[in-house]
Design a protein around this motif. Sequence first.
Motif, PDB file in Angstrom:
ATOM      1  N   TYR A 276       0.986  -1.467   0.073  1.00  0.00           N
ATOM      2  CA  TYR A 276       0.051  -0.222   0.276  1.00  0.00           C
ATOM      3  C   TYR A 276       0.449   0.717  -0.407  1.00  0.00           C
ATOM      4  O   TYR A 276       1.821   1.754   0.741  1.00  0.00           O
ATOM      5  CB  TYR A 276      -0.866   0.001   1.228  1.00  0.00           C
ATOM      6  CG  TYR A 276      -2.195   1.232   1.595  1.00  0.00           C
ATOM      7  CD1 TYR A 276      -2.720   1.645   0.604  1.00  0.00           C
ATOM      8  CD2 TYR A 276      -0.852   2.199   2.480  1.00  0.00           C
ATOM      9  CE1 TYR A 276      -3.039   2.831   0.918  1.00  0.00           C
ATOM     10  CE2 TYR A 276      -2.056   3.505   2.869  1.00  0.00           C
ATOM     11  CZ  TYR A 276      -3.090   3.476   1.646  1.00  0.00           C
ATOM     12  OH  TYR A 276      -3.678   4.911   1.979  1.00  0.00           O
TER      13      TYR A 276
ATOM     14  N   PRO B 142       0.320   5.481  -0.128  1.00  0.00           N
ATOM     15  CA  PRO B 142      -0.616   6.793  -0.352  1.00  0.00           C
ATOM     16  C   PRO B 142       0.013   7.779  -1.619  1.00  0.00           C
ATOM     17  O   PRO B 142       1.481   7.609  -1.610  1.00  0.00           O
ATOM     18  CB  PRO B 142      -0.263   7.625   0.906  1.00  0.00           C
ATOM     19  CG  PRO B 142       0.309   6.396   1.927  1.00  0.00           C
ATOM     20  CD  PRO B 142       1.132   5.658   0.684  1.00  0.00           C
ATOM     21  N   ARG B 143      -1.033   8.316  -2.964  1.00  0.00           N
ATOM     22  CA  ARG B 143      -0.576   8.846  -3.617  1.00  0.00           C
ATOM     23  C   ARG B 143      -1.529   9.731  -3.873  1.00  0.00           C
ATOM     24  O   ARG B 143      -2.646   9.896  -3.901  1.00  0.00           O
ATOM     25  CB  ARG B 143      -0.433   7.941  -4.611  1.00  0.00           C
ATOM     26  CG  ARG B 143      -0.402   9.078  -6.157  1.00  0.00           C
ATOM     27  CD  ARG B 143      -0.267   7.933  -7.395  1.00  0.00           C
ATOM     28  NE  ARG B 143      -1.907   7.604  -7.969  1.00  0.00           N
ATOM     29  CZ  ARG B 143      -2.254   6.113  -8.383  1.00  0.00           C
ATOM     30  NH1 ARG B 143      -1.242   5.197  -7.099  1.00  0.00           N
ATOM     31  NH2 ARG B 143      -3.501   5.952  -8.016  1.00  0.00           N
ATOM     32  N   GLN B 144      -1.748  11.260  -3.515  1.00  0.00           N
ATOM     33  CA  GLN B 144      -2.718  12.375  -3.779  1.00  0.00           C
ATOM     34  C   GLN B 144      -3.282  12.664  -4.660  1.00  0.00           C
ATOM     35  O   GLN B 144      -4.055  13.293  -5.496  1.00  0.00           O
ATOM     36  CB  GLN B 144      -1.972  13.579  -3.252  1.00  0.00           C
ATOM     37  CG  GLN B 144      -1.376  13.248  -1.662  1.00  0.00           C
ATOM     38  CD  GLN B 144      -2.742  12.813  -0.502  1.00  0.00           C
ATOM     39  OE1 GLN B 144      -3.544  12.921  -0.960  1.00  0.00           O
ATOM     40  NE2 GLN B 144      -1.784  11.982   0.686  1.00  0.00           N
TER      41      GLN B 144
ATOM     42  N   THR C 206      -6.701   6.633 -10.690  1.00  0.00           N
ATOM     43  CA  THR C 206      -6.525   5.169 -10.720  1.00  0.00           C
ATOM     44  C   THR C 206      -5.028   4.973 -11.371  1.00  0.00           C
ATOM     45  O   THR C 206      -5.392   4.957 -12.719  1.00  0.00           O
ATOM     46  CB  THR C 206      -7.631   4.336 -10.436  1.00  0.00           C
ATOM     47  OG1 THR C 206      -8.322   4.167 -11.384  1.00  0.00           O
ATOM     48  CG2 THR C 206      -8.853   5.067  -8.925  1.00  0.00           C
TER      49      THR C 206
ATOM     50  N   THR D 262      -2.220   2.177  -4.520  1.00  0.00           N
ATOM     51  CA  THR D 262      -3.117   2.810  -3.324  1.00  0.00           C
ATOM     52  C   THR D 262      -4.907   2.005  -3.353  1.00  0.00           C
ATOM     53  O   THR D 262      -5.247   0.772  -3.774  1.00  0.00           O
ATOM     54  CB  THR D 262      -4.030   4.514  -2.992  1.00  0.00           C
ATOM     55  OG1 THR D 262      -4.605   4.226  -4.725  1.00  0.00           O
ATOM     56  CG2 THR D 262      -2.915   5.303  -4.003  1.00  0.00           C
ATOM     57  N   CYS D 263      -5.041   2.758  -1.965  1.00  0.00           N
ATOM     58  CA  CYS D 263      -6.671   1.475  -1.895  1.00  0.00           C
ATOM     59  C   CYS D 263      -7.946   1.744  -2.557  1.00  0.00           C
ATOM     60  O   CYS D 263      -8.560   0.743  -2.795  1.00  0.00           O
ATOM     61  CB  CYS D 263      -7.255   2.390  -0.577  1.00  0.00           C
ATOM     62  SG  CYS D 263      -8.238   3.625  -0.355  1.00  0.00           S
TER      63      CYS D 263
ATOM     64  N   GLY E 226      -5.231   3.091   5.011  1.00  0.00           N
ATOM     65  CA  GLY E 226      -6.101   3.448   3.416  1.00  0.00           C
ATOM     66  C   GLY E 226      -6.839   5.006   4.000  1.00  0.00           C
ATOM     67  O   GLY E 226      -7.963   4.975   2.861  1.00  0.00           O
TER      68      GLY E 226
ATOM     69  N   HIS F 236     -11.598   6.280   2.267  1.00  0.00           N
ATOM     70  CA  HIS F 236     -11.334   4.691   1.769  1.00  0.00           C
ATOM     71  C   HIS F 236     -12.457   4.555   0.573  1.00  0.00           C
ATOM     72  O   HIS F 236     -12.888   4.969   0.539  1.00  0.00           O
ATOM     73  CB  HIS F 236     -10.867   4.219   3.204  1.00  0.00           C
ATOM     74  CG  HIS F 236     -10.696   2.451   2.958  1.00  0.00           C
ATOM     75  ND1 HIS F 236      -9.213   2.602   2.416  1.00  0.00           N
ATOM     76  CD2 HIS F 236     -11.064   1.537   2.579  1.00  0.00           C
ATOM     77  CE1 HIS F 236      -8.704   1.486   2.403  1.00  0.00           C
ATOM     78  NE2 HIS F 236     -10.459   0.450   2.644  1.00  0.00           N
TER      79      HIS F 236
ATOM     80  N   THR G  39      -7.479  -3.970   0.481  1.00  0.00           N
ATOM     81  CA  THR G  39      -5.978  -2.715   1.395  1.00  0.00           C
ATOM     82  C   THR G  39      -5.578  -3.380   2.957  1.00  0.00           C
ATOM     83  O   THR G  39      -4.719  -4.261   3.142  1.00  0.00           O
ATOM     84  CB  THR G  39      -6.151  -1.895   1.577  1.00  0.00           C
ATOM     85  OG1 THR G  39      -7.404  -1.053   0.230  1.00  0.00           O
ATOM     86  CG2 THR G  39      -5.456  -0.870   2.087  1.00  0.00           C
TER      87      THR G  39
ATOM     88  N   THR H  68      -7.532  13.888  -4.807  1.00  0.00           N
ATOM     89  CA  THR H  68      -8.305  12.602  -4.696  1.00  0.00           C
ATOM     90  C   THR H  68      -9.560  13.371  -4.709  1.00  0.00           C
ATOM     91  O   THR H  68     -11.255  13.138  -5.390  1.00  0.00           O
ATOM     92  CB  THR H  68      -8.215  11.212  -4.667  1.00  0.00           C
ATOM     93  OG1 THR H  68      -7.930  11.517  -2.971  1.00  0.00           O
ATOM     94  CG2 THR H  68      -7.215  10.815  -4.977  1.00  0.00           C
TER      95      THR H  68
END
Length: 312
Positions: free
Chosen positions: A161, A163-165, A169, A182-183, A219, A224, A242, A308
């Motif tokens: 996992y 994280p990506r802002q 997707t 990411t989730c 997540g 989420h 996740t 996101t």
Amino acid sequence: MPLLTIKHVTEYSYRQPVSFGEHRIMMRPRESFDQKLIEAKLEIQPEPRELRWLHDVFGNSVAIALFDRRAKLLKVTSQFTLDHAPLAQGQVDVEDYARLFPFTYSSEDMPDLLRSIERQHHDPTRIVDNWARNFVNDDGPTDTVGLLTEMATSIKRDFTYVPRQEKGTQTPIETLAARQGTCRDFAVLMIEAVRALGFAARFVSGYVYNPSASEGRVGGGNTHAWVRIFLPGSGWVEFDPTNGIVGNRGLIRVAVARDPYQAIPLSGTWSGFPASFLDMSIDITVRMAGSDLLSHPTHGAINSRFATTGSQ
């Protein structure tokens, strides 16, 4: 049933006043037998000229805000309290005809499930199909819930996992190649994989919290994402790849959609000089009544106009 209070604050800041176009806000939880909304309020700064509510094609609650003034700050605060009734994996009950895979949905259900079975991503060399088939026994019957559970837990176990802002997707093929995401990337992968096997699946956006101090969840940096799969006998059942969990324990549904782009929590437009945008910040807290446990606080600025939770 846990009594939860969730506060979700999103701020956009600008160097000089800008004007705002229509904004769509999807932060109100879906009300159901397992999610009973007790109180909800939505505050917006600057105050919109008009605020109206609607249900989208999936039945999600959407607020539409229209503005008539310029400002250097747009702040949206959603706060609500609800009773949450977690469903555990052991409570998933499947009709006899669907307990073993493969099976065919009933003629009554199939017409309404077709769009949720339809694939959304091209897979010309059947990469996703072949990966999904790994969870099907070659030498005997395959337990339906066991198949789906193993797929969810294997994503948690075998993928990292990260994280990506940035908005959007990865494709399922990209996630399989990178073995990380990411989730929302993991949710899209699992949706496409189970659709390749003939299951009806939908994308879910909401909030994740720790049901107890001993149960960790990842997540929840912004909102989420996870998956709902239709199983005859239990209906739509949550699978969170996740965290590798089955059921809705620790998960609060806000939006259910066929594709992630239909479940963006906050989207809209602004007009001004191109260099006006400064940054965006998100703060999400989840508190349980009668407990000091605070789940997934998120603080600080996100220096990306493609976060996101918005499409400013």
